[in-house]
Design a protein around this motif. Structure first.
Motif, PDB file in Angstrom:
ATOM      1  N   GLN B  73       0.609  -0.898   0.154  1.00 12.88           N
ATOM      2  CA  GLN B  73      -0.073  -0.032  -0.072  1.00 12.88           C
ATOM      3  C   GLN B  73       1.040   1.500   0.128  1.00 12.88           C
ATOM      4  O   GLN B  73       1.471   1.338   0.313  1.00 12.88           O
ATOM      5  N   GLY B  74      -0.064   2.542  -0.122  1.00 13.40           N
ATOM      6  CA  GLY B  74       0.915   3.495  -0.635  1.00 13.40           C
ATOM      7  C   GLY B  74       0.728   4.370  -1.374  1.00 13.40           C
ATOM      8  O   GLY B  74       2.003   5.334  -1.199  1.00 13.40           O
ATOM      9  N   GLY B  75       1.020   3.713  -2.540  1.00 12.08           N
ATOM     10  CA  GLY B  75       1.114   3.909  -3.525  1.00 12.08           C
ATOM     11  C   GLY B  75       3.098   4.088  -4.313  1.00 12.08           C
ATOM     12  O   GLY B  75       4.076   4.194  -2.972  1.00 12.08           O
ATOM     13  N   SER B  77       4.473   6.691  -4.165  1.00 14.37           N
ATOM     14  CA  SER B  77       5.102   7.737  -3.226  1.00 14.37           C
ATOM     15  C   SER B  77       6.338   7.183  -1.604  1.00 14.37           C
ATOM     16  O   SER B  77       6.642   7.985  -1.312  1.00 14.37           O
ATOM     17  N   ALA B  78       5.037   5.627  -1.396  1.00 16.40           N
ATOM     18  CA  ALA B  78       6.130   5.010   0.016  1.00 16.40           C
ATOM     19  C   ALA B  78       7.003   4.130  -0.783  1.00 16.40           C
ATOM     20  O   ALA B  78       7.937   4.572  -0.101  1.00 16.40           O
ATOM     21  N   LEU B  81      10.694   5.991  -0.011  1.00 14.42           N
ATOM     22  CA  LEU B  81      11.115   5.994   0.936  1.00 14.42           C
ATOM     23  C   LEU B  81      11.325   4.542   1.667  1.00 14.42           C
ATOM     24  O   LEU B  81      12.941   4.620   1.760  1.00 14.42           O
ATOM     25  N   GLN B 190      -2.440   2.171 -10.567  1.00 13.75           N
ATOM     26  CA  GLN B 190      -4.079   2.959 -10.996  1.00 13.75           C
ATOM     27  C   GLN B 190      -3.568   3.533 -12.487  1.00 13.75           C
ATOM     28  O   GLN B 190      -5.072   4.564 -12.955  1.00 13.75           O
ATOM     29  N   PRO B 195      -6.765  -0.179 -10.073  1.00 14.39           N
ATOM     30  CA  PRO B 195      -8.031   0.977  -9.157  1.00 14.39           C
ATOM     31  C   PRO B 195      -6.474   1.242  -8.145  1.00 14.39           C
ATOM     32  O   PRO B 195      -5.592   0.781  -8.036  1.00 14.39           O
ATOM     33  N   ALA B 196      -6.585   2.127  -7.859  1.00 11.73           N
ATOM     34  CA  ALA B 196      -6.108   2.987  -6.252  1.00 11.73           C
ATOM     35  C   ALA B 196      -6.258   2.365  -5.326  1.00 11.73           C
ATOM     36  O   ALA B 196      -6.784   1.705  -5.096  1.00 11.73           O
ATOM     37  N   GLY B 197      -4.560   1.960  -4.929  1.00 10.48           N
ATOM     38  CA  GLY B 197      -5.381   1.147  -3.549  1.00 10.48           C
ATOM     39  C   GLY B 197      -4.014   0.512  -3.410  1.00 10.48           C
ATOM     40  O   GLY B 197      -3.742  -0.620  -1.945  1.00 10.48           O
TER      41      GLY B 197
END
Lengths: 354, 354
Positions: B73-75, B77-78, B81, B190, B195-197
């Protein structure tokens, strides 16, 4: 036939939420596109996100009290880290009430010094510790309001001299509480709120910005607050379905109304556990969870009969967690009382057969 | 009428995937329960997760090569990191091709020393830098294969002497590549997947375990590998819908088949941009993305007419990103060529009117 769904999570959602979210997958807002294929920056989805965030604050009675609601990703497990990253400068106190508290403690220990203010490990977590004190020089106090595995629930919360953080993953929106006593509440959606994939964080803004470390952007509550919970692409469908569930709860009369229903369900369930000589409750009575009733069947020889009867009655998801054994009836907000009655009937029938 | 959906993400999914996932929200596997309310530990969902992970490895041609597929999870962007947390001991090299690279660099800079091996910032990222060298003593090299905002795409990848990490969020599964040249691939679902998530990570296991820091459990790829991508509750519905999309792609003939369709769509689109005097492409020709065509309308006075015509033709989501302006036609895997033809027709009509 719709099953009686006692799953511990992801778990039952209101039938009207399921119907609406299924329709939105086909065509959202009669706009010719699926909820799965619209931009999260579209007005239609921004409205969903803002509505969901506002409903959280309204239902918890936190309007005008300095709190922000965020829908993030990663579940409570990600919050175990984010809480410590954002709030832990030197040391924090954790109440250990079982598996989830343990995981929160373990993750926070990589960030700073963690002290267990109390623990019920001595009795396999079948009760909630009481009468402990919280040192006023700690950065925060952390507790788990409801313990799905052991079926215990905090009935009251300590008068904390420091910010109080609470993992409410399995009982948020289920009972009336003074939510202003908490400074940070978090909860995975997949019990009382929505499908797996969204994580709610409600944080009092004034507790942030007090640690000296550089917090990674994606783990910083401030990044998400500044971006109105849209720092990056949010989990669109889980947030939408959560919004529908919150609307359902509001229309039902809010937390007060659902609390009455939850109390009635729990009463029916625990009465059977206590009166039926074949079964024995796991948690001590005063700490019993309204959400998860844990119990064992005392006579192992009846196990197969019981489980066949459960199946025939369309009852699903009552197997206990491996660390406790026996059975667990999860009675989240969306579970109808008829499902509890169906389960109790099977238990009662088993008694008459035995 | 179904719209022509050019959204940059979350974006169009195959219609059969939308129909199947909508049905699964009502009743999953004819089992009397919604996909939203079943346990992630149920056999039914474990099968979904394992099938999705296996399809990823199969479609990318990575069977037996030491890679693991994870749905987190977190896309992306995660991942900015997590990549640094798991792989960065001292220094890493990043190729800067725009907004997403920039974010990846910014997040990694909190963890260690980051050097930009090359950048196309001098021309607002309208091209992909080439001819740079990658120092062999860095921990890893990071690049972004496709840049949604600027409409550029890496056509080839450097021969990296160190592990190569690639953010493929916006073009994964869209074209044939030798995926063994990468050691870690990540992608938010996505665009081409679901889907997103959900966030896909494909990692070569041998590159892990080489940093000295204690990695927080939830950010450690090893936790997720050890738990078969079920370290904590996964985003059940996004993973299920992703699995359906991967099945759709496999049935279509896999990446080779979709690549041909994507090339044809891009050819039709860019031909119009080049031949129609009213429009001008943003990215330099050799680096044009097959996924996102960025272009401007040269005569501002025609803007209103053009946008009215787009609306009347049922074309949605072609607005450009604010940092580039103009228009952007995102042509992900699920976009039918008929949608591209509909857009090109409007552009052509505008020319005949002007």
């Amino acid at each position: 036939m719709k099953k009686h769904n006692f799953s511990a999570g992801p778990s039952i959602l209101p039938q009207e939420v399921i119907l609406k979210s299924s329709q939105a997958v086909l065509d959202f807002n009669d706009d010719g596109l699926s909820i799965l294929e619209i931009s999260h920056r579209s007005k239609a989805f921004i409205d969903v996100m803002e509505n969901a965030r506002a409903l959280v604050i309204e239902l918890l009675g936190l309007e005008g009290k300095g709190y922000k609601a965020l829908f993030l990703q990663g579940g409570a497990s990600a919050q175990f880290l984010m809480v410590a990253m954002n709030l832990l400068e030197k040391k924090a106190g954790y109440l250990n009430t079982g598996a989830w508290s343990n995981k929160a403690i373990k993750e926070a220990k990589n960030i700073g010094d963690i002290y267990e203010v109390a623990s019920s490990k001595d009795a396999n977590f079948n009760y909630i510790p009481k009468g402990y004190s919280i040192p006023s020089d700690y950065d925060y106090f952390h507790c788990t309001s409801n313990n799905t595995i052991f079926g215990t629930q905090m009935k009251s919360f300590p008068n904390s001299p420091i910010p109080m953080v609470c993992d409410m993953s399995s009982d948020i929106f289920s009972r009336v509480l003074d939510f202003t006593q908490f400074d940070l509440i978090y909860a995975g959606a997949q019990k009382n709120m929505g499908p797996a994939g969204a994580t709610l964080v409600v944080v009092k803004e004034e507790i942030l910005g007090k640690v000296s470390r550089t917090i990674p952007t994606i783990l910083d509550y401030k990044s998400h607050i500044d971006a109105d919970s849209m720092y990056n692409t949010p989990p669109v469908f889980p947030v939408y379905t959560t919004m529908l569930t919150l609307e359902w709860l509001k229309n039902l009369g809010g937390i007060k109304a659902i609390e009455e229903m939850n109390e009635l369900k729990a009463q029916v369930m625990y009465s059977e556990i206590d009166l039926n000589p074949l079964f024995k409750g796991f948690a001590v009575k005063e700490d019993r969870s309204l959400m998860n009733a844990t119990f064992t069947l005392e006579n192992d020889k009846l196990k197969e009969t019981f489980e066949t009867m459960l199946k025939e009655a369309g009852i699903s998801g009552v197997n206990g967690h491996r660390s406790v054994g026996g059975y667990r009836a999860s009675m989240y907000n969306a579970l109808p009382i008829d499902s509890v009655k169906a389960l109790v009937e099977v238990m009662s029938e088993l008694e008459s057969k035995a």
